[in-house]
Design a protein around this motif. Structure first.
Motif, PDB file in Angstrom:
ATOM      1  N   ARG A  39     -10.734  59.666 128.617  1.00  0.00           N
ATOM      2  CA  ARG A  39     -11.843  58.954 127.969  1.00  0.00           C
ATOM      3  C   ARG A  39     -13.009  58.750 128.933  1.00  0.00           C
ATOM      4  O   ARG A  39     -13.661  57.716 128.941  1.00  0.00           O
ATOM      5  CB  ARG A  39     -11.380  57.602 127.405  1.00  0.00           C
ATOM      6  N   TRP A  40     -13.279  59.767 129.741  1.00  0.00           N
ATOM      7  CA  TRP A  40     -14.435  59.707 130.635  1.00  0.00           C
ATOM      8  C   TRP A  40     -15.724  59.933 129.865  1.00  0.00           C
ATOM      9  O   TRP A  40     -16.792  59.476 130.281  1.00  0.00           O
ATOM     10  CB  TRP A  40     -14.309  60.754 131.743  1.00  0.00           C
ATOM     11  N   ILE A  41     -15.638  60.683 128.756  1.00  0.00           N
ATOM     12  CA  ILE A  41     -16.828  61.018 127.980  1.00  0.00           C
ATOM     13  C   ILE A  41     -16.438  61.121 126.509  1.00  0.00           C
ATOM     14  O   ILE A  41     -15.307  61.502 126.183  1.00  0.00           O
ATOM     15  CB  ILE A  41     -17.456  62.345 128.491  1.00  0.00           C
ATOM     16  N   SER A  42     -17.352  60.763 125.630  1.00  0.00           N
ATOM     17  CA  SER A  42     -17.051  60.787 124.200  1.00  0.00           C
ATOM     18  C   SER A  42     -17.146  62.203 123.653  1.00  0.00           C
ATOM     19  O   SER A  42     -17.719  63.106 124.277  1.00  0.00           O
ATOM     20  CB  SER A  42     -18.027  59.884 123.440  1.00  0.00           C
ATOM     21  N   GLU A  43     -16.591  62.387 122.457  1.00  0.00           N
ATOM     22  CA  GLU A  43     -16.617  63.689 121.803  1.00  0.00           C
ATOM     23  C   GLU A  43     -18.053  64.176 121.592  1.00  0.00           C
ATOM     24  O   GLU A  43     -18.389  65.334 121.857  1.00  0.00           O
ATOM     25  CB  GLU A  43     -15.892  63.584 120.449  1.00  0.00           C
ATOM     26  N   LYS A  44     -18.904  63.289 121.107  1.00  0.00           N
ATOM     27  CA  LYS A  44     -20.285  63.672 120.800  1.00  0.00           C
ATOM     28  C   LYS A  44     -21.038  64.095 122.057  1.00  0.00           C
ATOM     29  O   LYS A  44     -21.742  65.115 122.061  1.00  0.00           O
ATOM     30  CB  LYS A  44     -20.995  62.505 120.113  1.00  0.00           C
ATOM     31  N   ARG A  45     -20.895  63.328 123.135  1.00  0.00           N
ATOM     32  CA  ARG A  45     -21.598  63.671 124.377  1.00  0.00           C
ATOM     33  C   ARG A  45     -21.012  64.954 124.989  1.00  0.00           C
ATOM     34  O   ARG A  45     -21.726  65.754 125.592  1.00  0.00           O
ATOM     35  CB  ARG A  45     -21.507  62.508 125.372  1.00  0.00           C
ATOM     36  N   PHE A  46     -19.698  65.132 124.862  1.00  0.00           N
ATOM     37  CA  PHE A  46     -19.042  66.344 125.351  1.00  0.00           C
ATOM     38  C   PHE A  46     -19.590  67.570 124.626  1.00  0.00           C
ATOM     39  O   PHE A  46     -19.946  68.579 125.257  1.00  0.00           O
ATOM     40  CB  PHE A  46     -17.527  66.232 125.140  1.00  0.00           C
ATOM     41  N   LEU A  47     -19.668  67.510 123.282  1.00  0.00           N
ATOM     42  CA  LEU A  47     -20.158  68.641 122.510  1.00  0.00           C
ATOM     43  C   LEU A  47     -21.637  68.896 122.760  1.00  0.00           C
ATOM     44  O   LEU A  47     -22.093  70.039 122.738  1.00  0.00           O
ATOM     45  CB  LEU A  47     -19.910  68.400 121.016  1.00  0.00           C
ATOM     46  N   HIS A  48     -22.389  67.833 123.008  1.00  0.00           N
ATOM     47  CA  HIS A  48     -23.817  67.991 123.310  1.00  0.00           C
ATOM     48  C   HIS A  48     -23.991  68.784 124.608  1.00  0.00           C
ATOM     49  O   HIS A  48     -24.814  69.708 124.675  1.00  0.00           O
ATOM     50  CB  HIS A  48     -24.466  66.615 123.444  1.00  0.00           C
ATOM     51  N   ALA A  49     -23.202  68.450 125.625  1.00  0.00           N
ATOM     52  CA  ALA A  49     -23.250  69.186 126.887  1.00  0.00           C
ATOM     53  C   ALA A  49     -22.767  70.621 126.696  1.00  0.00           C
ATOM     54  O   ALA A  49     -23.345  71.573 127.236  1.00  0.00           O
ATOM     55  CB  ALA A  49     -22.409  68.473 127.940  1.00  0.00           C
ATOM     56  N   LEU A  50     -21.703  70.789 125.886  1.00  0.00           N
ATOM     57  CA  LEU A  50     -21.147  72.120 125.661  1.00  0.00           C
ATOM     58  C   LEU A  50     -22.152  73.016 124.951  1.00  0.00           C
ATOM     59  O   LEU A  50     -22.292  74.200 125.295  1.00  0.00           O
ATOM     60  CB  LEU A  50     -19.855  72.015 124.847  1.00  0.00           C
ATOM     61  N   ASN A  51     -22.870  72.472 123.957  1.00  0.00           N
ATOM     62  CA  ASN A  51     -23.867  73.263 123.241  1.00  0.00           C
ATOM     63  C   ASN A  51     -24.913  73.809 124.203  1.00  0.00           C
ATOM     64  O   ASN A  51     -25.323  74.974 124.108  1.00  0.00           O
ATOM     65  CB  ASN A  51     -24.550  72.409 122.168  1.00  0.00           C
ATOM     66  N   TYR A  52     -25.362  72.963 125.114  1.00  0.00           N
ATOM     67  CA  TYR A  52     -26.363  73.410 126.080  1.00  0.00           C
ATOM     68  C   TYR A  52     -25.807  74.521 126.966  1.00  0.00           C
ATOM     69  O   TYR A  52     -26.455  75.553 127.186  1.00  0.00           O
ATOM     70  CB  TYR A  52     -26.816  72.226 126.934  1.00  0.00           C
ATOM     71  N   CYS A  53     -24.585  74.331 127.465  1.00  0.00           N
ATOM     72  CA  CYS A  53     -23.979  75.313 128.362  1.00  0.00           C
ATOM     73  C   CYS A  53     -23.743  76.654 127.662  1.00  0.00           C
ATOM     74  O   CYS A  53     -23.838  77.710 128.287  1.00  0.00           O
ATOM     75  CB  CYS A  53     -22.664  74.777 128.931  1.00  0.00           C
ATOM     76  N   MET A  54     -23.460  76.614 126.356  1.00  0.00           N
ATOM     77  CA  MET A  54     -23.217  77.851 125.615  1.00  0.00           C
ATOM     78  C   MET A  54     -24.516  78.603 125.356  1.00  0.00           C
ATOM     79  O   MET A  54     -24.497  79.797 125.046  1.00  0.00           O
ATOM     80  CB  MET A  54     -22.488  77.558 124.304  1.00  0.00           C
ATOM     81  N   LEU A  55     -25.656  77.917 125.468  1.00  0.00           N
ATOM     82  CA  LEU A  55     -26.942  78.589 125.314  1.00  0.00           C
ATOM     83  C   LEU A  55     -27.414  79.247 126.602  1.00  0.00           C
ATOM     84  O   LEU A  55     -28.334  80.063 126.591  1.00  0.00           O
ATOM     85  CB  LEU A  55     -28.011  77.579 124.853  1.00  0.00           C
ATOM     86  N   LEU A  56     -26.785  78.885 127.717  1.00  0.00           N
ATOM     87  CA  LEU A  56     -27.217  79.386 129.023  1.00  0.00           C
ATOM     88  C   LEU A  56     -26.558  80.719 129.349  1.00  0.00           C
ATOM     89  O   LEU A  56     -25.464  81.010 128.873  1.00  0.00           O
ATOM     90  CB  LEU A  56     -26.850  78.384 130.118  1.00  0.00           C
ATOM     91  N   PRO A  57     -27.210  81.538 130.182  1.00  0.00           N
ATOM     92  CA  PRO A  57     -26.504  82.685 130.742  1.00  0.00           C
ATOM     93  C   PRO A  57     -25.482  82.205 131.766  1.00  0.00           C
ATOM     94  O   PRO A  57     -25.640  81.124 132.339  1.00  0.00           O
ATOM     95  CB  PRO A  57     -27.621  83.489 131.413  1.00  0.00           C
ATOM     96  N   GLY A  58     -24.441  82.991 131.962  1.00  0.00           N
ATOM     97  CA  GLY A  58     -23.455  82.600 132.967  1.00  0.00           C
ATOM     98  C   GLY A  58     -22.215  81.961 132.361  1.00  0.00           C
ATOM     99  O   GLY A  58     -22.039  81.909 131.146  1.00  0.00           O
ATOM    100  N   PRO A  59     -21.315  81.462 133.218  1.00  0.00           N
ATOM    101  CA  PRO A  59     -20.009  80.949 132.790  1.00  0.00           C
ATOM    102  C   PRO A  59     -20.108  79.543 132.198  1.00  0.00           C
ATOM    103  O   PRO A  59     -20.345  78.575 132.911  1.00  0.00           O
ATOM    104  CB  PRO A  59     -19.198  80.933 134.092  1.00  0.00           C
ATOM    105  N   GLU A  60     -19.892  79.411 130.894  1.00  0.00           N
ATOM    106  CA  GLU A  60     -20.097  78.118 130.236  1.00  0.00           C
ATOM    107  C   GLU A  60     -19.096  77.049 130.675  1.00  0.00           C
ATOM    108  O   GLU A  60     -19.445  75.866 130.756  1.00  0.00           O
ATOM    109  CB  GLU A  60     -20.055  78.272 128.712  1.00  0.00           C
ATOM    110  N   ALA A  61     -17.842  77.440 130.972  1.00  0.00           N
ATOM    111  CA  ALA A  61     -16.853  76.435 131.370  1.00  0.00           C
ATOM    112  C   ALA A  61     -17.233  75.811 132.718  1.00  0.00           C
ATOM    113  O   ALA A  61     -17.168  74.585 132.887  1.00  0.00           O
ATOM    114  CB  ALA A  61     -15.464  77.071 131.446  1.00  0.00           C
ATOM    115  N   GLN A  63     -20.217  75.671 133.996  1.00  0.00           N
ATOM    116  CA  GLN A  63     -21.432  74.892 133.794  1.00  0.00           C
ATOM    117  C   GLN A  63     -21.129  73.548 133.141  1.00  0.00           C
ATOM    118  O   GLN A  63     -21.751  72.530 133.465  1.00  0.00           O
ATOM    119  CB  GLN A  63     -22.423  75.699 132.952  1.00  0.00           C
ATOM    120  N   LEU A  64     -20.163  73.536 132.230  1.00  0.00           N
ATOM    121  CA  LEU A  64     -19.774  72.275 131.584  1.00  0.00           C
ATOM    122  C   LEU A  64     -19.150  71.321 132.594  1.00  0.00           C
ATOM    123  O   LEU A  64     -19.431  70.114 132.579  1.00  0.00           O
ATOM    124  CB  LEU A  64     -18.789  72.565 130.441  1.00  0.00           C
ATOM    125  N   VAL A  65     -18.307  71.840 133.479  1.00  0.00           N
ATOM    126  CA  VAL A  65     -17.716  71.018 134.538  1.00  0.00           C
ATOM    127  C   VAL A  65     -18.819  70.436 135.423  1.00  0.00           C
ATOM    128  O   VAL A  65     -18.808  69.242 135.758  1.00  0.00           O
ATOM    129  CB  VAL A  65     -16.725  71.858 135.377  1.00  0.00           C
TER     130      VAL A  65
END
Length: 441
Positions: A39-61, A63-65
């Motif tokens: 419970r370091w981060i909520s689902e909504k904030r996690f998905l918000h960060a993930l969406n950004y990382c998936m739009l970027l070039p490079g390794p999304e995992a 970048q999410l870390v």
């Protein structure tokens, strides 16, 4: 209450050793650990960060870390989190690359790779299908995927040109037919579970260090430019402009900036450059490197370390008493210049993203690029299959055993939904059994 930096670093280090399964598996582990358990981060904030990382070039995992580490513990936390996620696989791949070049011709080791190669072809095609299901949610996107496949298969267009064309189509299509170029709801967004309050919750204000400030953006940009230019200039001064290591640095810098679509998107570009253009390694060695990348923890894009190691080691086999260190330098150079842009995207772009929860725009070009990536990955899978099934070209004999192993790997992946590690292990065992039977007959 906040998580101490030391406790967070222990988790990021642990993650670097257990993060098997490619980007999808790594993101699933992150969600389970950070959203559901800790419970370091909520689902909504996690998905918000993930969406950004998936739009970027490079390794999304990776970048999410880095993003979550930065959000929790400032720039230092993000840099350390992203680095710890990569370092274990770098050291492991340097060691495995040395073993591969030194003992790869030992019969039983060669037999293992003989079994793994057909599995790699099946895994790449399976990845194309999986990405396609998530990406090709409209007919225009399906046509873009088909067009990119034909462009690289028939016209032999380079990956960056295909990315530019797809992006241009996305810009035009997003304005003219926006309903066809909207980002589909991915599997991570299919359901939103509630796991109780989190340290960084839906309504937690953006921390002061994560707010956009022009002077901080300029500072991070200048620092990233310095961290890129300094080692690059040193490599040029020490080895010469046209030597191997500056070429590796420049090539993987470009790879980091144009490979939209995740880890599998980098493979066609790296293949075109490392095998066809620079001839650093052969097609078979590239397949072996992908197999090693699949079986080690960390981002799949770490196959660049294998490419860098082979380039340095092989070039210094003659006239050098110990080519290992030249190979290790090649692996480090490839890794540094591949991942440096990822840290830049997070530390510079993160504050802008934090100010726009759920309001990411300009996604149509990236949606079109993701569709084009599917066609490119299909081409790569078919190319691998050709080299496995016809190891000596169309005029040579067909490897029926490789076809059978590839078919069985495909059935395990598509029908029985088996993980990559069990499939690779089974195919390696099949290769060993083939060798043992051959020696007995």
């Amino acid at each position: 209450m906040s998580v101490p930096l030391g406790e967070a670093l222990k988790f990021w280090a642990k993650l670097g050793f257990i993060s098997f399964g490619g980007p999808a598996g790594q993101i699933a582990v992150l969600h389970q650990e950070l959203v559901e358990k800790r419970r370091w981060i909520s689902e909504k904030r996690f998905l918000h960060a993930l969406n950004y990382c998936m739009l970027l070039p490079g390794p999304e995992a990776q970048q999410l870390v880095t993003y979550i580490g930065w959000l929790m513990h400032r720039s230092l936390g993000g840099i350390l989190a992203g680095t710890l996620f990569v370092l274990p696989s770098l050291f492991i791949l340097i060691g495995l690359s040395w073993v591969y070049l030194t003992f790869g011709q030992v019969p039983w080791i060669a037999a293992i790779f003989f079994g793994i190669k057909p599995a790699v072809a099946a895994i790449v095609l399976h990845a194309a299908v999986r990405i396609g299901k998530r990406t090709l949610h409209s007919q225009p996107l399906q046509w873009i995927a088909l067009g990119s496949f034909l462009a690289i298969y028939i016209l032999n267009l380079s990956f960056p040109i295909i990315v530019l064309i797809a992006g241009a189509i996305g810009i035009w299509g997003g304005k003219r037919y926006p309903e066809y170029f909207q980002v589909g709801s991915g599997s991570h967004q299919a359901h939103s579970n509630h796991f109780g309050p989190a340290l960084i919750d839906d309504d937690t204000p953006t921390p002061e260090h994560a707010q956009f400030k022009l002077h901080k953006t300029a500072l991070h940009s200048a620092l990233a430019a310095l961290l890129w230019a300094t080692p690059f200039i040193l490599l040029v001064v020490i080895f010469g402009w046209n030597s191997l290591y500056p070429q590796v640095a420049w090539f993987f810098t470009k790879a980091a900036l144009v490979t939209f679509g995740g880890a599998y998107a980098v493979l066609p570009y790296v293949y075109q450059g490392a095998v066809d253009h620079f001839h650093w390694l052969s097609a078979g060695q590239m397949m072996d490197g992908l197999a090693l990348g699949e079986t080690t923890p960390g981002p799949l894009i770490m196959v660049v370390a294998f490419v860098g190691y082979l380039a340095g080691h092989i070039q210094h086999l003659i006239g050098s008493s110990n080519p290992f260190w030249f190979g290790a330098l090649g692996a480090v150079v490839a890794t540094w210049f591949t991942f440096l842009p990822s840290f830049f995207f997070i530390l510079v772009g993160g504050p802008l993203i934090e100010s726009t929860h759920g309001k990411l725009g300009f996604t149509a070009p990236l949606t079109a690029i993701s569709a084009a990536v599917v066609g490119v990955i299909v081409n790569l899978g078919l190319f691998f299959a050709y080299h496995v099934f016809f190891p000596h070209g169309l005029s040579g004999s067909i490897s029926w055993i490789s076809m059978v192993i590839c078919l069985l790997a495909g059935i395990a992946l598509f029908k029985f939904q088996k993980g990559i590690m069990p499939v690779l292990a089974g195919c390696a065992l099949a290769g060993l059994l083939t060798y043992c039977v051959g020696t007995l007959l």
